[in-house]
Design an enzyme around this catalytic site. Sequence first.
Site, PDB file in Angstrom:
ATOM      1  N   GLU A 115       4.190 -11.141  -6.251  1.00 28.08           N
ATOM      2  CA  GLU A 115       3.020 -11.295  -7.126  1.00 28.08           C
ATOM      3  C   GLU A 115       3.218 -10.721  -8.518  1.00 28.08           C
ATOM      4  O   GLU A 115       2.369 -10.909  -9.377  1.00 28.08           O
ATOM      5  CB  GLU A 115       1.787 -10.651  -6.463  1.00 28.08           C
ATOM      6  CG  GLU A 115       1.786  -9.128  -6.403  1.00 28.08           C
ATOM      7  CD  GLU A 115       2.577  -8.530  -5.236  1.00 28.08           C
ATOM      8  OE1 GLU A 115       3.432  -9.247  -4.678  1.00 28.08           O
ATOM      9  OE2 GLU A 115       2.366  -7.363  -4.903  1.00 28.08           O
ATOM     10  N   LYS A 143      -7.800 -10.805 -16.589  1.00 27.36           N
ATOM     11  CA  LYS A 143      -7.963 -11.121 -18.006  1.00 27.36           C
ATOM     12  C   LYS A 143      -7.756 -12.610 -18.305  1.00 27.36           C
ATOM     13  O   LYS A 143      -8.504 -13.195 -19.079  1.00 27.36           O
ATOM     14  CB  LYS A 143      -6.978 -10.266 -18.798  1.00 27.36           C
ATOM     15  CG  LYS A 143      -7.183 -10.257 -20.276  1.00 27.36           C
ATOM     16  CD  LYS A 143      -8.387  -9.464 -20.699  1.00 27.36           C
ATOM     17  CE  LYS A 143      -8.039  -8.080 -21.095  1.00 27.36           C
ATOM     18  NZ  LYS A 143      -9.204  -7.227 -21.317  1.00 27.36           N
ATOM     19  N   HIS A 153       7.932  -7.782  -4.022  1.00 28.24           N
ATOM     20  CA  HIS A 153       6.600  -8.195  -4.487  1.00 28.24           C
ATOM     21  C   HIS A 153       6.674  -9.551  -5.195  1.00 28.24           C
ATOM     22  O   HIS A 153       7.099  -9.620  -6.335  1.00 28.24           O
ATOM     23  CB  HIS A 153       6.046  -7.173  -5.477  1.00 28.24           C
ATOM     24  CG  HIS A 153       5.637  -5.891  -4.826  1.00 28.24           C
ATOM     25  ND1 HIS A 153       4.416  -5.712  -4.240  1.00 28.24           N
ATOM     26  CD2 HIS A 153       6.305  -4.740  -4.636  1.00 28.24           C
ATOM     27  CE1 HIS A 153       4.325  -4.497  -3.730  1.00 28.24           C
ATOM     28  NE2 HIS A 153       5.476  -3.881  -3.963  1.00 28.24           N
ATOM     29  N   ASP A 171     -13.548  -8.607 -22.715  1.00 22.17           N
ATOM     30  CA  ASP A 171     -14.313  -8.486 -21.469  1.00 22.17           C
ATOM     31  C   ASP A 171     -15.809  -8.313 -21.727  1.00 22.17           C
ATOM     32  O   ASP A 171     -16.628  -9.014 -21.145  1.00 22.17           O
ATOM     33  CB  ASP A 171     -13.808  -7.299 -20.633  1.00 22.17           C
ATOM     34  CG  ASP A 171     -12.308  -7.342 -20.448  1.00 22.17           C
ATOM     35  OD1 ASP A 171     -11.732  -8.440 -20.578  1.00 22.17           O
ATOM     36  OD2 ASP A 171     -11.709  -6.284 -20.188  1.00 22.17           O
ATOM     37  N   GLY A 183       0.838  -1.195   0.000  1.00 21.38           N
ATOM     38  CA  GLY A 183       0.000   0.000   0.000  1.00 21.38           C
ATOM     39  C   GLY A 183       0.868   1.238   0.000  1.00 21.38           C
ATOM     40  O   GLY A 183       2.047   1.156   0.337  1.00 21.38           O
ATOM     41  N   CYS A 230       5.461  -6.043   1.343  1.00 25.95           N
ATOM     42  CA  CYS A 230       5.762  -4.616   1.223  1.00 25.95           C
ATOM     43  C   CYS A 230       5.211  -3.842   2.430  1.00 25.95           C
ATOM     44  O   CYS A 230       5.705  -4.010   3.536  1.00 25.95           O
ATOM     45  CB  CYS A 230       5.238  -4.096  -0.110  1.00 25.95           C
ATOM     46  SG  CYS A 230       5.981  -2.526  -0.549  1.00 25.95           S
ATOM     47  N   TYR A 231       4.146  -3.051   2.253  1.00 27.56           N
ATOM     48  CA  TYR A 231       3.595  -2.336   3.407  1.00 27.56           C
ATOM     49  C   TYR A 231       3.192  -3.339   4.504  1.00 27.56           C
ATOM     50  O   TYR A 231       3.410  -3.096   5.696  1.00 27.56           O
ATOM     51  CB  TYR A 231       2.382  -1.500   2.983  1.00 27.56           C
ATOM     52  CG  TYR A 231       1.688  -0.824   4.151  1.00 27.56           C
ATOM     53  CD1 TYR A 231       2.179   0.359   4.675  1.00 27.56           C
ATOM     54  CD2 TYR A 231       0.562  -1.403   4.751  1.00 27.56           C
ATOM     55  CE1 TYR A 231       1.569   0.971   5.770  1.00 27.56           C
ATOM     56  CE2 TYR A 231      -0.052  -0.806   5.843  1.00 27.56           C
ATOM     57  CZ  TYR A 231       0.456   0.374   6.345  1.00 27.56           C
ATOM     58  OH  TYR A 231      -0.148   0.963   7.427  1.00 27.56           O
TER      59      TYR A 231
END
Length: 589
Positions: free
Chosen positions: A165, A364, A163, A220, A49, A76-77
Amino acid sequence: MIAVLDFGGQYAHLIADRIRRLRVYAEILPSDASPRRLQDVEGIVLSGGPASVYDPEAPPFDEEVLELGVPVLGICYGHQLMAYVLGGEVRPGGTREYGVARLQVLEEDEVLRGLGPSETVWMSHGDQVVRVPPGFRVLARTPDCPVAAMGDPERKLYGLQFHPEVTHTPKGMRVLDNFLEVCGARRTWDMERFLEGIEEEIRRKVGGRKVFLLVSGGVDSTVSFVLLTKVLGKDRVYGLFVDNGFLRKGEREQVEGTLGTFGRVHTVDASEDFLRAVEGVVDPEEKRRRIGETFVRVMRREADALGLNPEEWVLGQGTIYPDTIESGGTRNSAVIKTHHNRVEAIKRLLEEGRVVEPLSQLYKDEVRRVGERLGLPEDVVWRHPFPGPGLAVRVLCSDGKGFPFPEELSEGVEKVADKFGLEAEVLPIRSVGVQGDFRTYAHPVLISGEADWGTLEEVSTSITNSVEGVNRVVWELTPLKARRPMRATLTRERLDLLREADFRAHEVLRGWGLEREVWQMPVVLVPLGDGGETVVLRPVCSQEAMTAQFAKLPLEAVHEMAEAVLSVPGVGAVLYDVTHKPPGTIEWE
Ligand code: XMP
């Protein structure tokens, strides 16, 4: 289930997506979710964040969550928060670190199992943990960060400054997988289950009403349309295809052809409305806002013309997860770019419960899998993403004055490029980018000279990392003679020119069989030159559009594209965007 507590990082949902790819169901919860709500989950992730743990405005968090006995991974945060709350030390500010870093693994503990002694990771932070809390051990560090990973295996509490991710951390999935093992999480999540759940939700939300859906032909909205039609039946779903004048060449015919076979679609030519709405507008956010408002106005007008009683109809949208995150849709995230699905008028409808967005929980890749399950043709499912506001966000405008910049900016940039034997020049225009959790609007730099992709990548990263005020780097494929801003707005002529340039560039891409190699390839008009337009090619590789790498296509193909684009009457120069995301966004506005 894994709960991802959202501290506002733009990657919060990405964590959940990654965990789901590892077949464990993950859900996003607010940062202050109560311990009671969390006591039965298999594991908890504290997201990144933009705040500092020292901010009085930092998102709220109940510390008892760390005492539930449930494994927790702070990222992270979340890592800093864990250290701060449990009695470690967090040093505020200092140097901000963005980008790739070298992780030195000190202890191959449970979460870092399978990593080598030195790994590439992606960092993005200001504060850092400098002393671990009692009971924790330092598991890894980087040259700039003394506690890049920490863990207390007894309590199953872990923290990562990097990170895992994002795709820029190549072993990130392994790290998340390790954490899921620590949690003993069940691998039961798949699209089949999602579809069952979402079908029920569609029925519940829509009730006895019907759905009026704007379709763009993109993956989408197409998948949303087909899914809604499957659940509610052809009679209760009405697709409206708005030709906003910002479509690519031949797109309208293509969309009508595909969607017509699945359900009810009606086309309306509203290009005049849209062009009028953006006439003379130069500011990108203002442009997006007006396009969004026009969408709603056209939709209302069409709905009225069709005699759709608002009590009987709800609005369907093909919104997916990143669309909601990047516009600050999740409570704590900073606004990066207003998505057209989240403009004020739509937000009001959302509050009134008059919007159904069946894919708003998906990324996606998951949308494509749903599309495949619904039996959509491969070329539709694998179509490159195309933004709702279409070519409008790819035609940059200028009042002719551009954005002047101080001499030091040029000097800083030239100094870096010089180290690589290249020439660099700051361009007097701006484009949108993203740094950390914040949106930037800054200058691109033009690099000229012979170079290979590796060198361009290095020079681009060093420039954007070290020179404030620059968020993008482009490479000169054909000579850009006039580097001054030219007065240019969004006109039919410029759109037509871009349509042709875009078409010819993609024709070459297809001819080389490179279409599936790239995530998408925006072709962008920038207001530079003296008469002739400047075109930028922006092919990127990505998995989910939250992060991306510029595509290193075969040079022969690139030059062929440049020639093809240059052959369009009115085009003066062709450039190639060599910026990753971050720091540049995929689109220029
Ligand atoms: P950026 O430029 O933010 O784009 O890196 C991320 C992805 O989102 C698409 N995009 C949009 N899609 N409406 C959309 O439907 C929009 O306003 C919009 N803006 C960007 C972009 O093409 C990329 O795939």
